[in-house]
Design a protein around this motif. Sequence first.
Motif, short mmCIF file in Angstrom:
data_model
loop_
_atom_site.label_atom_id
_atom_site.label_comp_id
_atom_site.label_asym_id
_atom_site.label_seq_id
_atom_site.Cartn_x
_atom_site.Cartn_y
_atom_site.Cartn_z
N GLY A 147 0.68 -1.34 0.00
CA GLY A 147 0.01 -0.07 0.05
C GLY A 147 1.00 1.22 -0.14
N VAL A 148 1.92 1.31 0.85
CA VAL A 148 2.83 2.35 0.94
C VAL A 148 3.63 2.60 -0.41
N ARG A 149 3.91 1.57 -1.06
CA ARG A 149 4.68 1.54 -2.43
C ARG A 149 3.69 2.21 -3.52
N SER A 150 2.57 1.51 -3.49
CA SER A 150 1.52 2.23 -4.53
C SER A 150 1.07 3.64 -4.32
N ALA A 151 0.93 3.78 -2.89
CA ALA A 151 0.78 5.41 -2.83
C ALA A 151 1.94 6.31 -3.35
N HIS A 152 3.10 5.66 -2.98
CA HIS A 152 4.11 6.44 -3.37
C HIS A 152 4.27 6.74 -5.05
N ARG A 153 3.99 5.42 -5.52
CA ARG A 153 3.83 5.50 -7.17
C ARG A 153 2.79 6.58 -7.55
N THR A 154 1.63 6.25 -6.87
CA THR A 154 0.55 7.17 -7.17
C THR A 154 1.04 8.64 -7.17
N GLY A 155 1.66 9.01 -5.89
CA GLY A 155 2.03 10.19 -5.82
C GLY A 155 3.01 10.67 -6.56
#
Length: 183
Positions: A147-155
Amino acid sequence: MAILRKVARPLLASVFISGGLRTLRDPHSVAGAAEPVARPVSARVPKLPDDTVRLVRINSAVQVGAGVLLATGRLPRVSALALAASLVPTTLAGHAWWKTQEPEERTRQQVQFTKNLSLLGGLLIAAADTHGKPSLAYRSRVAATAGVRSAHRTGNAVGAVVADKAHDVRSAAGAVREHLPTG
């Protein structure tokens, strides 16, 4: 491994089912031995009755119920933990070898105490068994990391889109300025 579990759980549970049924039928036979452990436990846990015979019956019912659940493979981790919790006061009350002076009885109680420690170890293994699947804690950590990685990529993607749109706005503003009369 699944076959081993199907055989091992009923074997482990059998001692609790048989012992629990025996004590349920005649709780008075062990109430005297349980008294030194029952009183302090009921004093520390307000919801428990302070009557030793009732505590012995509750402990026996937990052993029978959780033993049946473990033997049938229903809620095996929870039932193993319940059996482990019931085994501690049972062992302390029933096999206090350090209080026995007579050598043969002391040895017999030490053997029973050690056997119960072995049962406790087996129950803890059964409680930790995830049937080959990762534990809930592990799966939670992996999901959180993803989830953190996905949020970082999304960001990063959002940041790139915003920067691109800002560039478009600047270009459009420059084009508008070129067409404005100077004055």
